[in-house]
Design a protein around this motif. Structure first.
Motif, PDB file in Angstrom:
ATOM      1  N   PRO A  79      43.293  85.410 -14.071  1.00  0.00           N
ATOM      2  CA  PRO A  79      42.685  86.035 -12.986  1.00  0.00           C
ATOM      3  C   PRO A  79      42.113  87.374 -13.598  1.00  0.00           C
ATOM      4  O   PRO A  79      42.970  87.972 -14.160  1.00  0.00           O
ATOM      5  N   PRO A  80      41.061  88.283 -12.764  1.00  0.00           N
ATOM      6  CA  PRO A  80      40.876  89.555 -13.168  1.00  0.00           C
ATOM      7  C   PRO A  80      42.118  90.630 -12.419  1.00  0.00           C
ATOM      8  O   PRO A  80      42.551  90.184 -11.176  1.00  0.00           O
ATOM      9  N   VAL A  81      42.129  91.468 -13.056  1.00  0.00           N
ATOM     10  CA  VAL A  81      42.312  92.327 -12.945  1.00  0.00           C
ATOM     11  C   VAL A  81      41.466  93.669 -12.479  1.00  0.00           C
ATOM     12  O   VAL A  81      40.826  93.610 -12.926  1.00  0.00           O
ATOM     13  N   THR A  82      41.346  94.530 -11.628  1.00  0.00           N
ATOM     14  CA  THR A  82      40.299  95.619 -10.693  1.00  0.00           C
ATOM     15  C   THR A  82      41.307  96.105 -10.458  1.00  0.00           C
ATOM     16  O   THR A  82      42.529  96.759 -10.555  1.00  0.00           O
ATOM     17  N   GLY A  83      40.657  97.958 -11.026  1.00  0.00           N
ATOM     18  CA  GLY A  83      40.722  99.113 -10.901  1.00  0.00           C
ATOM     19  C   GLY A  83      39.625  99.999 -11.060  1.00  0.00           C
ATOM     20  O   GLY A  83      38.613  99.599 -11.375  1.00  0.00           O
ATOM     21  N   ARG A  84      40.399 101.191 -11.128  1.00  0.00           N
ATOM     22  CA  ARG A  84      39.525 102.512 -12.134  1.00  0.00           C
ATOM     23  C   ARG A  84      39.646 103.219 -12.526  1.00  0.00           C
ATOM     24  O   ARG A  84      41.498 103.620 -12.102  1.00  0.00           O
ATOM     25  N   PHE A  85      38.545 104.209 -12.706  1.00  0.00           N
ATOM     26  CA  PHE A  85      39.588 105.250 -13.692  1.00  0.00           C
ATOM     27  C   PHE A  85      39.710 107.125 -12.917  1.00  0.00           C
ATOM     28  O   PHE A  85      38.220 106.898 -11.960  1.00  0.00           O
ATOM     29  N   THR A  86      40.548 107.125 -12.933  1.00  0.00           N
ATOM     30  CA  THR A  86      40.817 108.525 -12.419  1.00  0.00           C
ATOM     31  C   THR A  86      41.823 109.985 -13.750  1.00  0.00           C
ATOM     32  O   THR A  86      42.470 109.153 -13.624  1.00  0.00           O
ATOM     33  N   ASP A  87      40.619 110.676 -13.377  1.00  0.00           N
ATOM     34  CA  ASP A  87      41.065 112.305 -14.144  1.00  0.00           C
ATOM     35  C   ASP A  87      41.203 111.264 -15.850  1.00  0.00           C
ATOM     36  O   ASP A  87      42.250 111.711 -16.404  1.00  0.00           O
ATOM     37  N   GLY A  88      40.697 110.234 -16.077  1.00  0.00           N
ATOM     38  CA  GLY A  88      41.078 109.641 -17.304  1.00  0.00           C
ATOM     39  C   GLY A  88      41.639 108.677 -18.177  1.00  0.00           C
ATOM     40  O   GLY A  88      42.287 108.239 -19.104  1.00  0.00           O
ATOM     41  N   ARG A  89      42.507 108.406 -16.692  1.00  0.00           N
ATOM     42  CA  ARG A  89      43.233 107.900 -16.185  1.00  0.00           C
ATOM     43  C   ARG A  89      42.939 106.430 -16.189  1.00  0.00           C
ATOM     44  O   ARG A  89      42.912 106.264 -15.205  1.00  0.00           O
ATOM     45  N   GLY A  90      42.796 104.656 -16.290  1.00  0.00           N
ATOM     46  CA  GLY A  90      42.740 103.873 -16.286  1.00  0.00           C
ATOM     47  C   GLY A  90      43.901 102.506 -15.489  1.00  0.00           C
ATOM     48  O   GLY A  90      44.041 102.774 -16.755  1.00  0.00           O
ATOM     49  N   VAL A  91      44.334 102.418 -14.262  1.00  0.00           N
ATOM     50  CA  VAL A  91      44.938 101.665 -13.622  1.00  0.00           C
ATOM     51  C   VAL A  91      44.384 100.245 -13.048  1.00  0.00           C
ATOM     52  O   VAL A  91      43.411 101.048 -11.919  1.00  0.00           O
ATOM     53  N   PHE A  92      44.825  98.875 -13.604  1.00  0.00           N
ATOM     54  CA  PHE A  92      43.968  98.088 -13.311  1.00  0.00           C
ATOM     55  C   PHE A  92      45.381  96.718 -12.661  1.00  0.00           C
ATOM     56  O   PHE A  92      46.304  96.962 -13.285  1.00  0.00           O
ATOM     57  N   HIS A  93      44.956  96.119 -11.783  1.00  0.00           N
ATOM     58  CA  HIS A  93      46.262  95.411 -10.343  1.00  0.00           C
ATOM     59  C   HIS A  93      45.389  94.420 -10.808  1.00  0.00           C
ATOM     60  O   HIS A  93      43.973  93.521 -10.180  1.00  0.00           O
ATOM     61  N   GLY A  94      46.267  93.736 -10.413  1.00  0.00           N
ATOM     62  CA  GLY A  94      45.977  91.667 -10.146  1.00  0.00           C
ATOM     63  C   GLY A  94      47.075  90.430  -9.776  1.00  0.00           C
ATOM     64  O   GLY A  94      47.865  90.842 -10.975  1.00  0.00           O
ATOM     65  N   ASP A  95      47.093  89.731  -9.733  1.00  0.00           N
ATOM     66  CA  ASP A  95      47.693  88.364  -8.975  1.00  0.00           C
ATOM     67  C   ASP A  95      47.997  87.705 -10.240  1.00  0.00           C
ATOM     68  O   ASP A  95      46.529  87.447 -10.332  1.00  0.00           O
ATOM     69  N   ASP A  96      48.896  87.042 -10.734  1.00  0.00           N
ATOM     70  CA  ASP A  96      48.631  86.102 -11.907  1.00  0.00           C
ATOM     71  C   ASP A  96      49.921  85.156 -11.821  1.00  0.00           C
ATOM     72  O   ASP A  96      50.628  85.471 -10.502  1.00  0.00           O
ATOM     73  N   THR A  97      50.313  84.513 -12.953  1.00  0.00           N
ATOM     74  CA  THR A  97      51.524  83.486 -13.292  1.00  0.00           C
ATOM     75  C   THR A  97      51.635  83.876 -14.495  1.00  0.00           C
ATOM     76  O   THR A  97      51.087  84.246 -15.080  1.00  0.00           O
ATOM     77  N   HIS A  98      52.813  84.334 -14.801  1.00  0.00           N
ATOM     78  CA  HIS A  98      54.002  83.679 -15.805  1.00  0.00           C
ATOM     79  C   HIS A  98      54.804  83.274 -16.446  1.00  0.00           C
ATOM     80  O   HIS A  98      55.999  83.008 -15.584  1.00  0.00           O
ATOM     81  N   ASP A  99      54.554  82.103 -17.149  1.00  0.00           N
ATOM     82  CA  ASP A  99      55.499  81.172 -16.939  1.00  0.00           C
ATOM     83  C   ASP A  99      56.025  80.785 -16.130  1.00  0.00           C
ATOM     84  O   ASP A  99      57.136  79.956 -15.137  1.00  0.00           O
ATOM     85  N   GLY A 100      54.986  79.954 -14.676  1.00  0.00           N
ATOM     86  CA  GLY A 100      55.005  79.325 -13.588  1.00  0.00           C
ATOM     87  C   GLY A 100      56.137  80.180 -12.780  1.00  0.00           C
ATOM     88  O   GLY A 100      55.569  79.594 -11.404  1.00  0.00           O
TER      89      GLY A 100
END
Length: 149
Positions: free
Chosen positions: A86-107
């Motif tokens: 699944p994608p993570v979404t976000g943007r760059f602000t002041d040279g720093r990019g932050v992206f979030h998304g929902d997923d699973t890890h080890d179930g």
């Protein structure tokens, strides 16, 4: 829209990841990688492949910019699973990019966060963190230090 133009080219990548992605007390393991990135859609998309020769796998990332929402969607695929995460979404602000998304890890359901920082003409840093409590706390579990080849 051209936020990821810095990544176009070939990179050596120093990786560190936790032996348990959900346990902040787990040990770190280091290993090499190499990445090659190409730009598309006049800066509104890029595609990279990263190889981890000592781990025996590789991965792909597709990044797409949505001009209406003014944000990026980042899609990861691993040779180990043959699936698109699944994608993570976000943007760059002041040279720093932050992206979030929902997923699973080890179930287990997790919230994923990718952070791009320290971007120069010859270096960049990527970090991945997972949260099991909706983003209240985070475990940074993978760090990549990019050096232009």
């Amino acid at each position: 829209m051209n936020d990821f133009d810095f990544l176009i080219g070939t990179w050596d990548v120093a990786n560190r990841w936790r032996t348990d992605f959900l346990d902040e007390a787990s040990d770190w393991e280091e290993f090499p990688g190499s990445s090659s990135c190409s730009g598309h859609f006049d800066g509104a998309a890029n595609f990279d492949e990263i190889a981890f020769p000592t781990k025996g796998f590789s991965g792909l990332t597709l990044r797409l910019y949505d001009p209406e929402r003014e944000e990026w969607s980042l899609y990861w695929a691993s040779k180990r699973t043959g699936t698109l995460f699944p994608p993570v979404t976000g943007r760059f602000t002041d040279g720093r990019g932050v992206f979030h998304g929902d997923d699973t890890h080890d179930g287990k359901p997790i919230r994923a966060r990718f952070v791009w920082s320290g971007v120069t003409a010859t270096t960049a840093r990527w970090e991945q963190a997972f949260s099991q409590d909706g983003g209240a706390t985070w475990v940074t579990n993978w760090i990549m230090e990019f050096t232009r080849r």
